[in-house]
Scaffold this active site. Structure first.
Site, short mmCIF file in Angstrom:
data_model
loop_
_atom_site.label_atom_id
_atom_site.label_comp_id
_atom_site.label_asym_id
_atom_site.label_seq_id
_atom_site.Cartn_x
_atom_site.Cartn_y
_atom_site.Cartn_z
CG HIS A 199 31.57 15.22 -27.61
ND1 HIS A 199 30.91 14.03 -27.13
CD2 HIS A 199 31.68 16.20 -26.48
CE1 HIS A 199 30.96 14.16 -25.74
NE2 HIS A 199 30.98 15.17 -25.28
CG ASP A 201 33.77 18.42 -22.99
OD1 ASP A 201 32.51 17.77 -23.70
OD2 ASP A 201 34.09 17.51 -22.06
CG HIS A 256 34.89 12.71 -24.20
ND1 HIS A 256 35.45 13.96 -24.40
CD2 HIS A 256 33.70 13.40 -23.56
CE1 HIS A 256 34.73 14.98 -24.09
NE2 HIS A 256 33.68 14.49 -23.66
NE ARG A 266 28.78 6.93 -18.21
CZ ARG A 266 29.96 6.91 -17.51
NH1 ARG A 266 30.33 5.88 -17.10
NH2 ARG A 266 30.94 8.24 -17.70
#
Length: 326
Positions: A199, A201, A256, A266
């Site tokens: 996607h 941002d 990304h 993570r």
């Protein structure tokens, strides 16, 4: 709600380029202005060092966040569902996107008296203080970067971008993403489990910090994906769709994604710097230099509503383009 994709979505991984495929910028250097502009033009993504954000502030918030995500699922669900703020698990948005991720979505002026955060008990106020201390430092860095970009573009006033984040009505948000370790889905064939789908941002700028676990990947101009090695002491900056429009496509909003690391969990913390809902987003006249505008003017509210009605991998700016961007 019926999800249109399986909870564990998989994809083939493109051959990864060396990690030299993205810019590293030292904000203390005299040439950082020009380096920032070049990074935004060529990649839309860069890593910053000597950023001025105290590591102690980062570490305190990470500790509190990990405590939350280590709670039993039934306890965490008391802080959800996200509407849009609160705790979420696997489901990303309302349009069928899913991933191997848990998250907390907060306003950038987070208040601990929200009933969803009663789960923190007496620690709620400490969590609020840790979040706000961290966001204060990250917002300051974000505004400095935006002002350096304005200087590098030779546009006035130099706060033309940063004033939108500093505005009392700024629609900025903060996201804590937790990707659990998943050794059971290790794929020797080169296929990876998706943590957060590809996607861009929508806001002006995004500032990401993660622990020392890998997973982040960005797409380069040629369509190839590269993995970004983690660095818990640095920050990673994404150009957002709104900044791409304000620069008439000169700066590129980077696509990304996150793959779920098979060995270690993570934790990422992302500040999304957005304008007020009523702010009109359009190319800056001082950057046009006789060029035609690539985009129709829209308010941030209009674009945000459109984004919320789309899928992650949609070309969200496509609906607002006047002519095809090159």
């Amino acid at each position: 709600m019926v999800l249109s994709k399986p909870v564990i979505e998989q994809f083939s991984v493109t051959t990864l380029f060396p990690n030299s495929g993205y810019p590293l910028i030292d904000l203390s250097k005299s040439d950082s202005q020009s380096q920032l502009v070049k990074a935004c033009e060529e990649v839309g993504f860069f890593k910053v060092i000597n950023h001025g954000v105290p590591f102690e502030s980062v570490a305190r918030l990470e500790f509190e966040a990990l405590k939350f995500f280590s709670l039993p699922l039934s306890s965490k669900q008391k802080a959800g569902p996200p509407d849009p703020f609160g705790y979420g698990n696997k489901q990303i948005g309302q349009n069928g996107d899913v991933g191997c991720v848990e998250y907390l979505l907060l306003t950038a002026d987070f208040q601990s008296d929200d009933q969803k955060f009663a789960i923190f008990g007496e620690a709620a106020e400490k969590f609020r203080c840790d979040v706000n201390e961290y966001l204060s430092a990250v917002k300051k860095m974000s505004c400095e970067i935006l002002e350096m970009l304005a200087d590098g573009l030779k546009i006035q006033p130099r706060n033309v971008f940063s004033k939108l984040l500093k505005d009392e009505q700024s629609d900025s948000i903060f996201r804590l993403n937790y990707y659990p370790a998943r050794p059971e889905v290790l794929e020797p064939s080169g296929r990876n489990t998706i943590g957060f789908g590809e996607h861009t941002d929508p806001q002006i700028i995004s500032v990401l910090r993660s622990n020392n676990s890998s997973g982040l990947q960005i797409s380069l101009k040629d369509g190839n994906w590269i993995s970004i090695p983690p660095d818990q002491y640095s920050f990673f900056i994404n150009v957002g769709d709104s900044l791409q429009v304000m620069t008439n496509g000169r700066f590129k909003s980077v696509r990304h994604r996150v793959v779920a690391n098979s060995l270690t969990s993570r934790l990422s913390m992302i500040y999304f710097g957005g304008p007020p809902l009523s702010e009109k987003i359009a190319p800056l006249p001082s950057l046009m230099d006789g060029e035609d505008s690539l985009y129709k003017e829209f308010t941030w509210f209009e674009y945000k509503r459109s984004v919320y009605n789309s899928r992650l991998d949609d070309n969200r700016l496509g609906l607002f383009e006047k002519i095809a961007a090159s």
